[in-house]
Design a protein around this motif. Structure first.
Motif, PDB file in Angstrom:
ATOM      1  N   LYS A 150     -10.959 -15.189  35.353  1.00 27.30           N
ATOM      2  CA  LYS A 150     -11.580 -14.992  33.876  1.00 27.30           C
ATOM      3  C   LYS A 150     -12.873 -15.088  33.658  1.00 27.30           C
ATOM      4  O   LYS A 150     -13.520 -14.672  32.731  1.00 27.30           O
ATOM      5  N   GLY A 151     -13.550 -15.640  34.853  1.00 28.83           N
ATOM      6  CA  GLY A 151     -14.960 -15.573  34.852  1.00 28.83           C
ATOM      7  C   GLY A 151     -15.574 -14.224  34.721  1.00 28.83           C
ATOM      8  O   GLY A 151     -16.432 -13.755  33.968  1.00 28.83           O
ATOM      9  N   ASN A 152     -14.804 -13.148  35.294  1.00 27.52           N
ATOM     10  CA  ASN A 152     -15.153 -11.654  35.224  1.00 27.52           C
ATOM     11  C   ASN A 152     -14.737 -11.170  33.942  1.00 27.52           C
ATOM     12  O   ASN A 152     -15.634 -10.396  33.553  1.00 27.52           O
ATOM     13  N   VAL A 153     -13.655 -11.681  33.339  1.00 26.37           N
ATOM     14  CA  VAL A 153     -13.212 -11.301  32.263  1.00 26.37           C
ATOM     15  C   VAL A 153     -14.497 -11.471  31.203  1.00 26.37           C
ATOM     16  O   VAL A 153     -14.878 -10.688  30.268  1.00 26.37           O
ATOM     17  N   ALA A 154     -14.764 -12.550  31.092  1.00 30.70           N
ATOM     18  CA  ALA A 154     -16.009 -13.126  30.003  1.00 30.70           C
ATOM     19  C   ALA A 154     -17.199 -12.476  30.473  1.00 30.70           C
ATOM     20  O   ALA A 154     -17.729 -12.110  29.368  1.00 30.70           O
ATOM     21  N   SER A 155     -17.374 -12.228  31.562  1.00 28.60           N
ATOM     22  CA  SER A 155     -18.830 -11.474  31.774  1.00 28.60           C
ATOM     23  C   SER A 155     -18.993 -10.260  31.502  1.00 28.60           C
ATOM     24  O   SER A 155     -19.906  -9.662  30.905  1.00 28.60           O
ATOM     25  N   ILE A 156     -17.784  -9.170  31.806  1.00 29.86           N
ATOM     26  CA  ILE A 156     -17.633  -8.235  31.128  1.00 29.86           C
ATOM     27  C   ILE A 156     -17.606  -8.197  29.611  1.00 29.86           C
ATOM     28  O   ILE A 156     -18.232  -7.222  29.127  1.00 29.86           O
ATOM     29  N   GLU A 180     -23.563  -6.366  24.765  1.00 26.08           N
ATOM     30  CA  GLU A 180     -24.985  -5.673  24.704  1.00 26.08           C
ATOM     31  C   GLU A 180     -24.961  -4.220  24.964  1.00 26.08           C
ATOM     32  O   GLU A 180     -25.857  -3.630  24.155  1.00 26.08           O
ATOM     33  N   LEU A 181     -24.331  -3.549  25.788  1.00 28.35           N
ATOM     34  CA  LEU A 181     -23.938  -2.286  25.864  1.00 28.35           C
ATOM     35  C   LEU A 181     -23.560  -1.575  24.698  1.00 28.35           C
ATOM     36  O   LEU A 181     -24.191  -0.309  24.542  1.00 28.35           O
ATOM     37  N   TYR A 194     -23.471  -6.638  35.273  1.00 27.44           N
ATOM     38  CA  TYR A 194     -22.504  -5.669  34.973  1.00 27.44           C
ATOM     39  C   TYR A 194     -23.217  -4.586  34.074  1.00 27.44           C
ATOM     40  O   TYR A 194     -23.220  -3.341  34.140  1.00 27.44           O
ATOM     41  N   LYS A 195     -23.945  -5.190  33.060  1.00 29.28           N
ATOM     42  CA  LYS A 195     -24.861  -4.309  32.022  1.00 29.28           C
ATOM     43  C   LYS A 195     -25.759  -3.074  33.126  1.00 29.28           C
ATOM     44  O   LYS A 195     -25.819  -2.014  32.670  1.00 29.28           O
TER      45      LYS A 195
END
Length: 439
Positions: free
Chosen positions: A105-111, A117-118, A429-430
């Motif tokens: 879920k840390g990755n879910v939130a980050s994406i 922003e993207l 990721y951005k």
């Protein structure tokens, strides 16, 4: 809302995936993801398949360039082993504890925050995204999305599967195979003394319960230790109990009730169970040959035991750089024929899935390494122990990496993510997307 706040909201959803108990992640978590994205002006859709959910969408124009994927389902918890509430994010220093904090879920939130922003930019090519709810039981939704994109001629050139660990691009990962071995119960009465012995897991270097991270020679698997005990004594099994959770989760403890033959009371022992448990050692040492090299080699762990309809059932988790299960099945058949010929064997794998094997000079690897260097992170491409949903896209020629924050205790008690790495992820990721698109 920053990444820690968003992760805190996601962890509150109990998205446990446990088909053995009929538990599926509820709709509330993917609905929250969908509604949050919509509130930021990002269009997405909810996909349902066999009672499991995913959120899918696209931003930008032109050709599909990169797919970001992560999963919100989590493995079951053994609350007795947790020091904090597993479904509440608890921060202690640089660590945030909670089930799914690191996986995934840390990755879910980050994406999600990267997409926010993207979406404000004039992207020349498309960024695709998917958040799935069945990765922990095989990833049928990821396979469905891969097939859908293939049929629509909409496959991305690259994929960043945000289901890694350690802030390092993972370029190799093995495929997982599920093995079931069943043998009839065979009870006889013998005289002797009944005793009990507990066998506990030990992971002294890397604290985890994830089967793919288990390292023979360093870690102790309770079921393998139990088998070694039986093979080096004249005792017979009466029954077996344990803290069995999931096919790819090493049980923390198992308890063997056994008979030491001799003078004493008449006791019913199980010859079938005894022979099955004794066979664990040769099973986990089976000389399985893989198709490609792996730092982790081939791993075989016996993580689930049950008794059903008069049969003892043992389930093994196997990881190998192989597409096909034919060689695995053939090798295991030899072991079983020699030790327990009356047993039944079944090997399961998704033939549409592959393994991750991306060249370190590929553009997505270089984009991630350059991005990490920009943010002060030194990293080299590595191999990851476990399988991931990128394996459904690589057979179609998609160049993929797996990636994620620093953390620990994956699939185990007191799972955590390191906050300094988590806070970098949305920007990472951005930046990777912009480097590949050329924005």
């Amino acid at each position: 809302m920053d990444v820690v706040e968003l992760l805190s909201e996601l962890v509150k959803f109990d998205t446990t995936n446990d088909p053995t108990r009929g538990i599926k992640p509820p709709k509330e978590c993917p609905k929250f993801i969908l509604d949050t994205l919509n509130s930021w002006g990002i269009d997405a859709q909810l996909i349902e398949k066999d009672g499991y959910y995913a959120v899918y969408g696209e931003i930008g124009e032109g050709n599909p360039k990169i797919l970001f994927m992560a999963h919100f389902d989590v493995v079951p918890v053994n609350r007795d082993e947790w020091e904090t509430e597993p479904f509440e994010l608890t921060i202690k220093g640089n660590r945030a504890y909670g089930r799914g904090s690191a996986d995934d879920k840390g990755n879910v939130a980050s994406i999600m925050l990267a997409l926010k922003e993207l979406s404000k930019m004039n992207l020349k090519e498309k960024v695709l995204f998917a958040f799935t709810g069945d990765e922990e039981i095989g990833g049928a939704l990821a396979m469905h999305i891969a097939e859908k994109l293939k049929n629509e001629n909409n496959l991305p050139e690259y994929m960043a599967n945000a289901d890694g660990i350690g802030m390092k691009p993972i370029i190799r990962r093995r495929k997982g195979f599920g093995v079931t071995i069943s043998i009839p119960s065979e009870k006889v009465k013998l005289r002797g003394t009944v005793k009990e012995r507990k066998f506990r897991v030990s992971t002294p270097i890397l604290e985890t319960r994830h089967a793919a991270y288990f390292l023979p020679g360093v870690d102790t698997h309770p079921m393998i230790a139990l088998s070694h005990f039986l093979r080096n004594s004249n005792v017979l099994a009466v029954s077996l109990e344990g803290k069995f959770i999931k096919g790819n989760v090493v049980p923390s403890e198992v308890t063997l009730k056994y008979l030491e033959p001799g003078e004493g009371d008449e006791v019913e022992v199980d010859i079938g169970l005894t022979r099955l448990l004794k066979t664990i050692v040769p099973l986990v040492r089976a000389p399985i040959k893989a198709e490609k090299y792996s730092d982790c080699g081939v791993s075989i762990t016996p993580n689930l035991y049950s008794f059903s309809e008069g049969k003892h059932v043992l389930r093994l988790d196997i990881r190998a750089m192989s597409y096909s299960s034919e060689d695995i099945e053939r090798t295991l058949e030899e072991v079983i024929a020699f030790n327990i010929p009356e047993a039944e064997l079944a090997v399961k794998s998704n033939e549409k899935a592959g393994y991750l094997f991306t060249h370190p000079e590929d553009e997505i690897v270089k984009a991630m390494l350059e991005t990490l260097e920009k943010f002060g992170e030194k990293a080299e491409p590595v191999e990851g122990p476990g399988a991931a949903d990128s394996r459904f896209f690589t057979p179609y020629g998609v160049k993929a990496i797996d990636f994620g924050p620093r953390g620990g205790n994956i699939h185990g008690p007191n799972e955590y993510v390191e906050l300094d790495s988590l806070k970098l992820l949305p920007e990472v990721y951005k930046e990777v997307a912009l480097r590949l698109i050329g924005g």
